[in-house]
Every structure is written in C-alpha cells, then in structure tokens.
Design an enzyme around this catalytic site. Structure first.
Site: not given
Length: 361
Positions: A143-144, A147
């Site tokens: 997820h990060e 980003h």
C-alpha cells in the site's frame, strides 16, 4: 522470489513465495479514477500552484528525515529484516527502481504513511507492526509503495503541514479559510488515493483475504477470531443503504475531517475491484506502462472519472444518491420524494396538505 526469479533494480533476497511481477507498470493501472481526476482538479485549484511552490521551499524536509533517523528505527538487513524483505519485494513486484527508506516509529496507534517532497519515506508504527501478521503487513507495505509509485507522498506531506498551519493561524479568519479550503480539497483527494493504494497493496500481497483481515483489524483490533469478513462487508452495505437523507448528510459531515475513507468502505471497494475485469486483465499482464504516461490525456482522465462517478451514483443504495438519480431521471413529485427521504422530518399536518398526485414510475 517473484515470478521470474531474477534480480533486477538491485532488489535481492526477496521472499520465496511465488508472486506475479509487473515490469514497467504505471500507477494508472491501479489508481481509482477519482484519485486521478481529484489530483488533476487539485492542481487546477486557484492559487494552488503558487502555494505549492512556496511550501516546497518552506517545508522542513531535511529536518523530518533527521527526526526519523534519530528517533525511529530504520528498517534494514540488521533491523526488522523481515520488513526489509517485504519492502524490497514490494518494490520488485511494482518495479519501483529506488527502494524508499522505511522506519518503525514507537506509537501504540496502528498507522503507516508515505511522506516526503524530494524522495518518499515510509513510516510504520509499532502499533501496526504488533497488530498485523506477515501477509497482512505485506499488503500494508505494498500500500505504501503504491503511494510512492503514484507520487502521493508530496501531497500527503503538504496536507500534514497545512493541517498543522491551520491550527496555528486559526485566529486569522480569512487566512484560516484559505488554508482550510486547500486542506479540504487535499483530504478529498487523499481519501480517494487511499483506495488506489489499497489496490497496490493487493497487487503486492496477491492475497485478498490478508488485505481484508488487515482492514478488519484496523477497525476492531487483534481479536480476529471474533470477526468475520462477510459480516464486516455487510456492515459496509448497511452503512451505504441505511437511514434517510439526514443520514446521508451526516455521512458527508463525518467523512470531511478524515484523511482516510471508513474501513468498511475500503474493504468493500477493494473486494469489488478484485472481482472486476480490470483487475483480472492486470493480473494477466495487460496493464498501462510508465513509458506511456506522457501520452495520457487530462480530458480522458476526467471523462473516465465522470463515468466512474455516474456508475457509482446509479448503483448506490444511499438515499441521497438515489434522490440524485431520480432528479437526473426527471422523477415527478420531487418535493414529496425529498420529504419522504427525510423520514417525515417535516412536521406539517397531512390534513392541511392538498391531495398529492401519484408518483411517476
């Protein structure tokens, strides 16, 4: 090691479980349409470019990096080695050439973030590390990294700075209003960017159940044996469809101050995407490449987003969205529909009302 078993971009010692890799993948492959269009709209916000350029020079990014370096634990082969393996594996799968530094920060509240202007930094809290198992944590790391690949870190950093600044200048009415207008726009975009990053986490972990478990734990803690994925997703359905127009307004007011969508909503959105044709095509190797990004059209992005919103509104069970659909469809007796939508909120005596025509189909 991921699918092809080769070492590229300096990513070595990646975990042994077989996962599909996506060479040259563009972030457009997994970005939620509203994420892309909201970011385009944000950049077109009057005065935003000026503010952004000014803040880029003012933000203490070097100080931020030194703070994490001095007061957190940097993930490496020697420290939190399993997280380091996950990070490198995530970068390998999404073909992010430069692995961003990652830190573990002492904080009992489960959280993770990707910040930074020049280069992204990933930070996870001890509360999150303690809460999640290995596969759940892998989805969070993905997820990060999503980003980072999407370039979200820059705007997240500005959001943090402006939120803090708004508190310090709250006594200046016009100044605070100007800042809060940008903060509100940033929050709206960031909530959509979280849906994109959840998709990136699924692409990295390639385990939908692990992604679901992680979101459930964020909502209800570590008592996983007391929770059920189907029941959790049913909550999202009940949240969307329940209540009347007053509840629809309250939902909007509740979400405005948040940087993240509600957890049940995130779970439902991710599950829906995992069952879509777009996801299946992506997993089969058919996805946009970064080399094509320069040829993408802003107009096409808005058009795609508008189509996505239209579909969501038409399929939504939310009372307000159903009313919007009725209006768009030219529904008759609009006043009556609004009154009923508010669940009899008006207190006028029905006997005093003139006869009402039947609703049109």
């Amino acid at each position: 090691m991921s699918d092809d078993g080769h070492e590229q971009n300096g990513h070595e010692n990646v975990p042994s479980r077989q996962r599909r890799r996506f060479p040259g993948i563009s972030s457009r492959a997994y970005e939620h349409p509203a994420d892309r269009s909201a970011l385009v709209a944000l950049r077109k916000l009057s005065g935003f470019d000026t503010v952004f350029k000014a803040l880029s020079g003012l933000l203490p990014e070097r100080s931020l990096r030194l703070l994490f370096l001095s007061d957190s634990v940097r993930v490496s082969d020697q420290q939190f080695a399993y997280l380091n393996d996950m990070l490198r594996d995530a970068c390998y799968i999404l073909d992010l050439e430069k692995v961003p530094p990652m830190y573990v920060s002492q904080d009992p509240k489960p959280n993770a973030m990707c910040i930074g202007l020049d280069e992204p930094i990933i930070v996870v809290t001890t509360g999150l590390v303690d809460l999640l198992d290995e596969e759940e944590m892998r989805a969070v790391v993905g997820h990060e990294v999503g980003h980072a690949l999407s370039g979200h870190a820059v705007y997240r950093t500005i959001l943090l700075f402006l939120t803090s600044l708004a508190l310090r200048v709250a006594w200046i009415p016009l100044g605070n209003l100007a800042i809060m207008a940008i903060v509100t726009a940033l929050r709206e975009w960031f909530r959509k960017s979280e849906l994109s990053a959840d998709r990136a986490g699924l692409l990295v972990g390639q385990d939908l159940q692990a992604s679901m478990r992680g979101l459930m734990k964020l909502a209800g803690g570590h008592h996983l044996h007391e929770m059920n994925v189907d029941a959790f997703l049913k909550q999202a359905e009940e949240y969307e469809a329940g209540g009347d127009l007053r509840d629809s307004v309250l939902k909007i007011l509740n979400v405005l101050p948040r940087s993240h969508p509600f957890t049940t909503v995130r779970a439902a959105e991710l599950k829906k995407w995992s069952e879509s044709r777009d996801y299946q095509r992506l997993m089969d190797g058919h996805y946009p490449r970064r080399t094509e990004d320069k040829d993408t059209s802003v107009t096409d992005s808005f058009r795609e987003s508008a189509a996505s919103y239209a579909t969501n509104v038409k399929s939504s069970k939310d009372p307000l969205m159903k009313l919007v659909t009725d209006i768009a469809g030219g529904a008759g007796d609009l006043g009556g529909r609004v009154r009923r939508g508010f669940g009899g909120f008006t207190t006028t005596n029905p006997k005093d009302q003139p006869p009402r025509e039947a609703d049109e189909d």
